[in-house]
Design a protein around this motif. Structure first.
Motif, mmCIF file in Angstrom:
data_model
loop_
_atom_site.group_PDB
_atom_site.id
_atom_site.type_symbol
_atom_site.label_atom_id
_atom_site.label_comp_id
_atom_site.label_asym_id
_atom_site.label_seq_id
_atom_site.Cartn_x
_atom_site.Cartn_y
_atom_site.Cartn_z
ATOM 1 N N ASP A 20 50.704 40.098 43.403
ATOM 2 C CA ASP A 20 50.291 39.972 45.162
ATOM 3 C C ASP A 20 48.868 40.542 45.363
ATOM 4 O OD1 ASP A 20 51.668 38.617 47.086
ATOM 5 O OD2 ASP A 20 52.214 40.461 47.576
ATOM 6 N N LEU A 21 48.633 41.359 45.245
ATOM 7 C CA LEU A 21 47.594 41.646 45.895
ATOM 8 C C LEU A 21 45.667 40.823 45.270
ATOM 9 C CD1 LEU A 21 48.516 45.719 46.040
ATOM 10 C CD2 LEU A 21 48.468 44.170 47.908
ATOM 11 N N ILE A 22 46.259 40.485 44.014
ATOM 12 C CA ILE A 22 44.888 40.524 43.800
ATOM 13 C C ILE A 22 45.188 38.692 44.637
ATOM 14 C CG2 ILE A 22 45.460 39.032 41.367
ATOM 15 C CD1 ILE A 22 42.868 40.219 40.680
ATOM 16 N N LEU A 23 45.929 37.699 44.286
ATOM 17 C CA LEU A 23 45.948 37.018 45.561
ATOM 18 C C LEU A 23 45.471 36.835 47.211
ATOM 19 C CD1 LEU A 23 49.337 35.197 43.863
ATOM 20 C CD2 LEU A 23 46.792 34.094 43.842
ATOM 21 N N LYS A 24 45.717 37.993 47.426
ATOM 22 C CA LYS A 24 45.700 38.315 48.988
ATOM 23 C C LYS A 24 43.935 38.840 48.699
ATOM 24 C CE LYS A 24 50.487 38.563 50.543
ATOM 25 N NZ LYS A 24 51.536 39.553 50.811
ATOM 26 N N ALA A 25 43.719 39.651 47.693
ATOM 27 C CA ALA A 25 42.303 40.057 48.349
ATOM 28 C C ALA A 25 41.204 39.082 48.864
ATOM 29 C CB ALA A 25 41.976 41.241 47.029
ATOM 30 N N GLU A 30 38.282 31.800 42.670
ATOM 31 C CA GLU A 30 40.288 31.626 42.750
ATOM 32 C C GLU A 30 40.513 31.835 41.373
ATOM 33 O OE1 GLU A 30 41.470 27.041 41.652
ATOM 34 O OE2 GLU A 30 39.510 26.515 42.222
ATOM 35 N N VAL A 31 41.818 32.365 41.648
ATOM 36 C CA VAL A 31 42.845 32.752 39.905
ATOM 37 C C VAL A 31 44.504 32.553 40.705
ATOM 38 C CG1 VAL A 31 44.339 35.789 40.223
ATOM 39 C CG2 VAL A 31 42.224 35.692 41.848
ATOM 40 N N ILE A 367 58.950 53.108 44.283
ATOM 41 C CA ILE A 367 58.431 52.159 44.159
ATOM 42 C C ILE A 367 57.245 52.102 44.766
ATOM 43 C CG2 ILE A 367 58.998 49.913 44.128
ATOM 44 C CD1 ILE A 367 62.091 51.286 44.020
ATOM 45 N N GLY A 368 57.244 52.371 46.258
ATOM 46 C CA GLY A 368 55.997 52.094 47.319
ATOM 47 C C GLY A 368 54.899 52.387 46.568
ATOM 48 N N HIS A 369 55.230 53.613 45.897
ATOM 49 C CA HIS A 369 53.412 54.392 45.203
ATOM 50 C C HIS A 369 52.712 53.470 44.081
ATOM 51 C CE1 HIS A 369 55.520 58.317 46.184
ATOM 52 N NE2 HIS A 369 54.514 58.523 47.093
ATOM 53 N N THR A 370 53.428 52.892 43.639
ATOM 54 C CA THR A 370 52.924 51.427 42.770
ATOM 55 C C THR A 370 51.894 50.393 43.749
ATOM 56 O OG1 THR A 370 54.354 50.129 42.345
ATOM 57 C CG2 THR A 370 54.708 51.315 41.025
ATOM 58 N N LYS A 371 52.039 50.047 44.722
ATOM 59 C CA LYS A 371 50.949 49.610 45.287
ATOM 60 C C LYS A 371 49.793 50.481 45.741
ATOM 61 C CE LYS A 371 52.944 46.543 49.143
ATOM 62 N NZ LYS A 371 53.970 46.830 50.233
ATOM 63 N N ALA A 372 50.243 51.379 45.766
ATOM 64 C CA ALA A 372 48.796 52.444 45.734
ATOM 65 C C ALA A 372 47.636 51.941 44.110
ATOM 66 C CB ALA A 372 48.530 53.071 46.101
ATOM 67 N N ASP A 373 48.839 51.956 43.399
ATOM 68 C CA ASP A 373 48.445 52.086 42.168
ATOM 69 C C ASP A 373 47.380 50.654 41.685
ATOM 70 O OD1 ASP A 373 48.592 53.956 40.574
ATOM 71 O OD2 ASP A 373 50.280 53.059 40.512
ATOM 72 N N ALA A 374 47.958 49.394 42.448
ATOM 73 C CA ALA A 374 47.711 48.842 42.339
ATOM 74 C C ALA A 374 46.163 48.241 43.107
ATOM 75 C CB ALA A 374 48.238 47.217 42.532
ATOM 76 N N ILE A 375 46.636 48.181 43.971
ATOM 77 C CA ILE A 375 45.442 48.211 44.584
ATOM 78 C C ILE A 375 43.743 48.890 43.625
ATOM 79 C CG2 ILE A 375 43.940 48.925 47.027
ATOM 80 C CD1 ILE A 375 46.881 48.969 48.215
ATOM 81 N N GLU A 376 43.626 49.882 43.320
ATOM 82 C CA GLU A 376 42.540 50.370 42.430
ATOM 83 C C GLU A 376 42.448 49.919 41.772
ATOM 84 O OE1 GLU A 376 42.406 55.116 41.372
ATOM 85 O OE2 GLU A 376 43.467 53.888 40.102
ATOM 86 N N THR A 377 43.609 48.996 40.843
ATOM 87 C CA THR A 377 43.366 48.345 39.802
ATOM 88 C C THR A 377 43.028 47.544 39.537
ATOM 89 O OG1 THR A 377 45.108 49.647 38.404
ATOM 90 C CG2 THR A 377 44.473 47.212 37.641
ATOM 91 N N ILE A 378 43.306 46.153 40.646
ATOM 92 C CA ILE A 378 42.848 45.037 41.149
ATOM 93 C C ILE A 378 41.025 45.289 41.464
ATOM 94 C CG2 ILE A 378 45.172 44.153 41.050
ATOM 95 C CD1 ILE A 378 43.870 43.883 44.461
ATOM 96 N N GLY A 379 40.759 46.198 42.556
ATOM 97 C CA GLY A 379 39.647 46.471 43.226
ATOM 98 C C GLY A 379 38.485 46.182 41.455
ATOM 99 N N HIS A 380 39.064 46.802 40.368
ATOM 100 C CA HIS A 380 37.995 47.143 39.575
ATOM 101 C C HIS A 380 38.406 45.425 38.744
ATOM 102 C CE1 HIS A 380 36.954 51.237 39.801
ATOM 103 N NE2 HIS A 380 38.730 51.828 39.518
ATOM 104 N N VAL A 381 39.385 45.030 38.909
ATOM 105 C CA VAL A 381 39.293 43.895 37.839
ATOM 106 C C VAL A 381 38.626 42.641 38.340
ATOM 107 C CG1 VAL A 381 40.385 41.534 37.548
ATOM 108 C CG2 VAL A 381 41.772 43.747 37.501
#
Ligand SMILES: Cc1cc2nc3c(=O)[nH]c(=O)nc-3n(C[C@H](O)[C@H](O)[C@H](O)COP(=O)(O)OP(=O)(O)OC[C@H]3O[C@@H](n4cnc5c(N)ncnc54)[C@H](O)[C@@H]3O)c2cc1C
Length: 449
Positions: A20-25, A30-31, A367-381
């Protein structure tokens, strides 16, 4: 403008948030995302970990559902990475992959007697009451007195599920076999053991309060377990959560609950040293009393106590499993990574390979903590665009051909919605929101229906 074809392995909260976050980033390409899970159902531990009497948390499923229902993330359930698709396949079809495979197993507890009949890992019991499709229908609930080892939320979940009056679970999504199993349990006493004290517990305040106020269950704490050292006082003064939990436990100490037919005992400063057995079966738990050392840590006192129990549940944490062809740290149970970039033995990032959620940072956190994780990871992608893979078969239909060639019976979103509707219909006929289906074959059959 280029395009990122992204594979995400694991449709738990971490995989869904990352998608979700990479689609909104903010990005200038395109993704398109394909989200795979080995199970027919999405949502990972939100469906197969969170206890059935936590409908508030299950409400998170609603938010995850809305993400997947938008239609811009393709779901492929019943597809196991490492078996149905490999790293080579992913390289052929995608520019990058994010592994979000979570954790499903218990961390080991090394004490004598751990292999006795009646000694169970919490994760196995959780899988049973949450109707995981890979576990059997029956669970041995024949003990009157039960020990639960651990002082985290999973220990509380397991203790609460063991001691709760089964009729109070009738409004949840548990299927018949779980209700019947729990109804046949002769349990009277569940003892939860923690190595350290009230100021060191790893519970969440809400979970603790809930566990101490279960209908038909008397919660009991013990006077000798209320000890605080300098480290404890510091934690109480500086950490609101610790303060609230200590207050909750102190309240119970000052105001004992009315006797009931079932009891939940919380024991602190009790380190398990042996699961006692006779004729191969659990008959007790031996603990060593511990004491605070001034810093909030504990040392053994040399005083031992034995509790007669007929089963022991080890809730000392979950542990991640290795992912095929991906570097894994067997000591910590996570994919080797630097802030979500998967790294090789030399510590160098492996192009195109990322991870997020529990398999990235270990099985701790909500569960909420996985959101912060995702932000970091997709930033690198996004940042690593120049080193993405260059797939030879990037067409969106080409992965479907690969799955078809392999006879993989994948469950797409439309098929999942059929299962979802059936569960809701089953629930409706019983005056409940949903009743969970658990048989993999049945799930597949309904999905075709
Ligand atoms: C017993 C228990 C109770 C909990 N209760 C709460 C609670 O009340 N509130 C709260 O906030 N948090 C709770 N949590 C924590 C929460 O569940 C986690 O924070 C969260 O689920 C971690 O998300 P994840 O996506 O990293 O992993 P998971 O949720 O484990 O998702 C991983 C997904 O990857 C899939 N997968 C694994 N291997 C493969 C493969 N080879 N191929 C394809 N797919 C694969 C799995 O099937 C799974 O669907 C609880 C956890 C446990 C264990």
């Amino acid at each position: 403008m280029s395009k990122l074809r992204l594979a995400v392995i694991g449709a738990g909260p971490a995989g869904i948030y990352a998608s979700d976050l990479i689609l909104k980033a903010e990005r200038d390409f395109e993704v398109s995302i394909d989200l795979f899970d080995r199970l027919p159902a999405p949502y990972g531990l939100v469906r197969y970990g969170v206890a059935p009497d936590h409908p508030r948390i299950k409400g998170i499923i609603r938010a995850l559902y809305e993400v997947l229902d938008r239609g811009d993330i393709r779901f492929f359930g019943n597809v196991r990475y490492g078996q149905d698709i490999t790293l080579e396949d992913l390289k052929e079809h995608y520019n990058a992959v994010i592994f979000a495979t979570g954790a499903i197993k218990d961390a080991p507890l090394v004490v004598p007697g751990v292999d006795l009949d009646g000694s169970y890992g919490a994760a196995d019991f959780v899988n049973w009451y949450d109707s995981h499709p890979d576990v059997g229908l029956s669970w041995p609930l024949d003990a009157k007195q039960i020990a639960v080892i651990g002082n985290g939320n999973v220990a509380l979940d397991v203790a609460r599920m063991l001691v709760k009056l089964p009729d109070d679970l009738l409004e949840t999504d548990i299927p018949d076999h779980v209700y019947k199993g729990l109804s046949a349990s002769p349990v009277t006493d569940v003892h939860v053991f923690g190595r350290r004290g009230p100021a060191q517990v790893k519970f969440s305040p809400l979970e603790l309060r809930e566990a101490l106020h279960v209908n038909g269950v008397q919660s009991i704490v013990y006077e000798e377990d209320f000890q605080y050292d300098e480290g404890s006082e510091e934690a109480i003064a500086s950490n609101n959560q610790v303060r609230v939990m200590v207050k909750t436990l102190e309240d119970l100490r000052q105001n004992p609950q009315e006797p009931q037919e079932r009891r939940l005992h919380l024991h602190f400063f009790s380190s398990p040293v042996e699961i006692l057995g006779e004729d191969g079966k659990v008959v007790g738990l031996k603990v060593e009393r511990t004491k605070l050392d001034g810093t909030g840590n504990v040392t053994g006192t040399g005083e031992f106590l034995e509790y007669p129990v007929q089963s022991v549940y080890r809730a000392v944490g979950y542990f991640g499993s290795a992912v095929d062809q991906i570097p894994f740290d067997a000591n910590t149970g996570v994919i080797s990574n630097a802030a979500g970039r998967v790294i090789d033995e030399a510590g160098k990032p492996i192009p195109g390979v990322y991870c997020t959620g529990w398999i990235k940072r270990g099985p701790v956190g909500l569960i909420g903590h996985t959101k912060a994780d995702a932000i970091e990871t997709i930033g690198h992608v996004i940042e690593d665009r120049s080193s993405w893979w260059q797939p030879t078969r990037p067409g969106e239909n080409q992965i479907l051909e690969t799955l078809k060639d392999r006879n993989v019976e994948y469950i797409d979103w439309e098929k999942w919605l059929k299962i979802d509707s059936r569960e809701k219909a089953l629930g409706e006929s019983a005056g409940r929101e949903r009743i969970k289906l658990f048989d993999r074959e049945e799930l597949l059959k309904i999905s075709k229906g």
